[in-house]
Every structure is written in C-alpha cells, then in structure tokens.
Design an enzyme around this catalytic site. Sequence first.
Site, PDB file in Angstrom:
ATOM      1  N   ASP A  35       6.409 137.663  29.217  1.00 39.71           N
ATOM      2  CA  ASP A  35       5.920 138.300  30.432  1.00 39.71           C
ATOM      3  C   ASP A  35       6.258 139.781  30.398  1.00 39.71           C
ATOM      4  OD1 ASP A  35       4.968 137.246  33.416  1.00 39.71           O
ATOM      5  OD2 ASP A  35       6.101 139.125  33.510  1.00 39.71           O
ATOM      6  N   LYS A  40      12.306 138.502  34.519  1.00 44.22           N
ATOM      7  CA  LYS A  40      11.804 137.287  35.172  1.00 44.22           C
ATOM      8  C   LYS A  40      11.678 136.160  34.155  1.00 44.22           C
ATOM      9  CE  LYS A  40       9.556 134.620  38.206  1.00 44.22           C
ATOM     10  NZ  LYS A  40       9.038 133.519  37.384  1.00 44.22           N
ATOM     11  N   GLY A  79      -2.258 137.902  34.389  1.00 40.01           N
ATOM     12  CA  GLY A  79      -3.408 138.626  34.920  1.00 40.01           C
ATOM     13  C   GLY A  79      -2.991 139.418  36.136  1.00 40.01           C
ATOM     14  N   GLN A  82      -5.893 140.388  42.893  1.00 43.74           N
ATOM     15  CA  GLN A  82      -6.904 141.180  43.579  1.00 43.74           C
ATOM     16  C   GLN A  82      -6.275 142.032  44.665  1.00 43.74           C
ATOM     17  OE1 GLN A  82     -10.220 138.797  44.763  1.00 43.74           O
ATOM     18  NE2 GLN A  82     -11.576 140.539  45.077  1.00 43.74           N
ATOM     19  N   ARG A  88     -14.875 141.636  43.253  1.00 43.82           N
ATOM     20  CA  ARG A  88     -14.636 140.686  42.171  1.00 43.82           C
ATOM     21  C   ARG A  88     -14.866 141.348  40.816  1.00 43.82           C
ATOM     22  NH1 ARG A  88     -17.869 134.949  41.243  1.00 43.82           N
ATOM     23  NH2 ARG A  88     -16.287 133.931  39.957  1.00 43.82           N
ATOM     24  N   VAL A 119      -5.891 130.060  31.476  1.00 50.24           N
ATOM     25  CA  VAL A 119      -5.738 129.504  32.819  1.00 50.24           C
ATOM     26  C   VAL A 119      -6.004 130.564  33.888  1.00 50.24           C
ATOM     27  CG1 VAL A 119      -4.168 128.263  34.377  1.00 50.24           C
ATOM     28  CG2 VAL A 119      -4.034 127.870  31.910  1.00 50.24           C
ATOM     29  N   ASN A 121      -7.484 133.163  36.366  1.00 48.03           N
ATOM     30  CA  ASN A 121      -8.782 133.217  37.046  1.00 48.03           C
ATOM     31  C   ASN A 121      -9.350 134.632  37.086  1.00 48.03           C
ATOM     32  OD1 ASN A 121      -9.467 130.536  37.817  1.00 48.03           O
ATOM     33  ND2 ASN A 121      -7.827 130.577  39.322  1.00 48.03           N
ATOM     34  N   ASP A 149     -10.361 120.809  39.630  1.00 48.15           N
ATOM     35  CA  ASP A 149     -11.394 120.528  40.634  1.00 48.15           C
ATOM     36  C   ASP A 149     -11.782 119.051  40.603  1.00 48.15           C
ATOM     37  OD1 ASP A 149     -12.581 123.596  41.204  1.00 48.15           O
ATOM     38  OD2 ASP A 149     -11.804 123.245  39.199  1.00 48.15           O
ATOM     39  N   ALA A 151      -9.917 116.595  39.595  1.00 50.06           N
ATOM     40  CA  ALA A 151      -8.795 115.836  40.155  1.00 50.06           C
ATOM     41  C   ALA A 151      -8.808 115.884  41.677  1.00 50.06           C
ATOM     42  CB  ALA A 151      -7.476 116.384  39.611  1.00 50.06           C
ATOM     43  N   HIS A 176     -15.606 127.085  37.567  1.00 43.38           N
ATOM     44  CA  HIS A 176     -14.440 126.821  38.403  1.00 43.38           C
ATOM     45  C   HIS A 176     -14.503 127.840  39.534  1.00 43.38           C
ATOM     46  CE1 HIS A 176     -10.399 126.127  39.816  1.00 43.38           C
ATOM     47  NE2 HIS A 176     -10.015 127.355  39.496  1.00 43.38           N
TER      48      HIS A 176
END
Length: 316
Positions: A35, A40, A79, A82, A88, A119, A121, A149, A151, A176
Amino acid sequence: MFKGKISIIGAGFVGSTTAYTLMLSGLASEIVLVDINKNKAEGDAMDMNHGITFVSPVKITSGDYSLIKNSAVVIVTAGVNQKPGETRIDLLKRNTEVFKNIISEILKYCDDKTVILVVTNPVDILTYIAEKLSGLPRNNVIGSGTVLDTARLKYLIGEHTNIDVRDVHTYIIGEHGDTEVPAWSITSIAGVNIDEYCQICKMCDNNEKICKSQYEVMTKNAAYDIIDKKGATYYAVALAVRRIVESITGNENSILTVSSYLDGEYGIRDVCLSVPTIVNARGIEKVIEVPFDGDEIKALRHSAATLKELASQIGF
C-alpha cells in the site's frame, strides 16, 4: 491444498478485510500487503500475524512490490475515491493513472503464471484497462465482476422462499453497476424455474410470483444502501474475492460471473464484463455462452455498449 503466495495491492477497507478473510481460509502460506500508506499495511500485517496461533500457518508480510514476486494471484483493491462533485469520467481518469503505475510494478515481478484479479471499482473498466496495459493473455486478467451481485440476488430469493441460498441458482450478468442484468430465464430452485417454483412455494400471501423488478432494484442498489448506512462495503466483497481465489488456487473449474475480456461471445467484443465463466488455475478457462432469453441478451449487449463508451471517453 494450495499453499503459495497471494498478494494484495491496497490495504484499505476491502484490501485489509480480504487479507484477513484469506488468512482465515487457509488458502495461502504467505499473504503480502502493498500500500502507498506503508504504515497502514505494516500495522495490518502485524495485527494479523499476532493471531496466527489461532489459524492455519500463514505468513503475513508488507512492503514494496518486490515482495509480490512469484505470487499465484495478485489482487488489486487500490484506487482513488470519488471527490464531491467529481464526474464518473474524471474518477475513471484518475484511477487509470493509478492503474498504469500498479500494472507496471506488477509486471516487474510477475509473469503469465500469475493471475491478476481486479477488485477496484468501476471493476469492469479497470479490468479492461489492466488487460490492455499488461499485454498478458486474456485468461490472466480477471475482475471480481458480478460474483457479489449474484450472491446478493441469491440471498434475496432465498429469504423470500425460505430456501438455503446455496440451493438458489441464478446469475447477474453484464456490468457490475447500473446496467447489470438479472438472468431470470435460467433462475431455478431444485431444478425448477423460478416462475414455476413460485407456484409450488406459496410463501406470498397473495400467491403471486416473486417481484422481479423489486429484487432487481434491491440488488443493484445494495452497495449504495450499505455505504449510506456505514460508509463502505467490505465484508461480502472480501468473501466474494475469497471464493474467486479459492477457485483459482484449487484449480476448481468453478463457474463464476467474473469480469473478463470478451472476444465474440454473445456477439460482444473488446470489452470486459461478467457472464458465467469457468475459473481455474489459469484464471479464465472458458467463457460459457448460456442460452439466456432474447431480452437478457439485448440488455447484456446494451451493458457492453455502455462500458465501451466509457472506455472510449478515457482513451481506451
């Protein structure tokens, strides 16, 4: 059982929870955390290592990218978030710059024996970007896609029918996100199509069929609802990632709705999205062309077109 190395890029809520979930699973002999916030990642590694006596032997380490060498799977959860008022597209552009650095670093220490699992987004666009930037075979780069989704929809149907969710069979396909598609035409319980099962089930007071539109909205908005209540989603995401990793490291040939690069399947090309896919040690073994009904195929292609337009707006 597989006992190799799994690396995680990003030690935020999703990354650290994924590391903890994998630690409990016994799937790896070593888990590496990388990271930008090194303290952390180091703190998470220390915290988890102090509990090793209670689980299967596993070594948790943290540091720079050199530690990921020879990883069977590299999971990318890193990542940027926002900003208020940010579009977006602007968010995608910033995350693209982050991914350029991440993929470059991964390629310094890993080859086509490593599966990259995205993973972060928006996962479909970033999986596509990772595939393009890496130049790896398409089977090596996959996204978590709509595994979660699917699940969520299974949970809702299971609760409604009072059936173990593991005996509910359905898929969410496509993006997704907002254009995801529930595959009601192949949704079943005990081999019985959901519409027919509703006549057997009779759990509704008015004996009507399951309210599909309501469950579609609930599934699509689940993350928004959770974020509104607690700020982030990470427990179920981590469990979904664990299931994907388990299929890879166990060479299971499991069928999961991961996001992968399509090259003609369902009449869709040059985009990453989710459809039922065989997942094993190679990553993507085969994309299965399930006979969804016409409306679902049309909606899937619309989802693909939406993603392709977003990709073009950021230069991909």
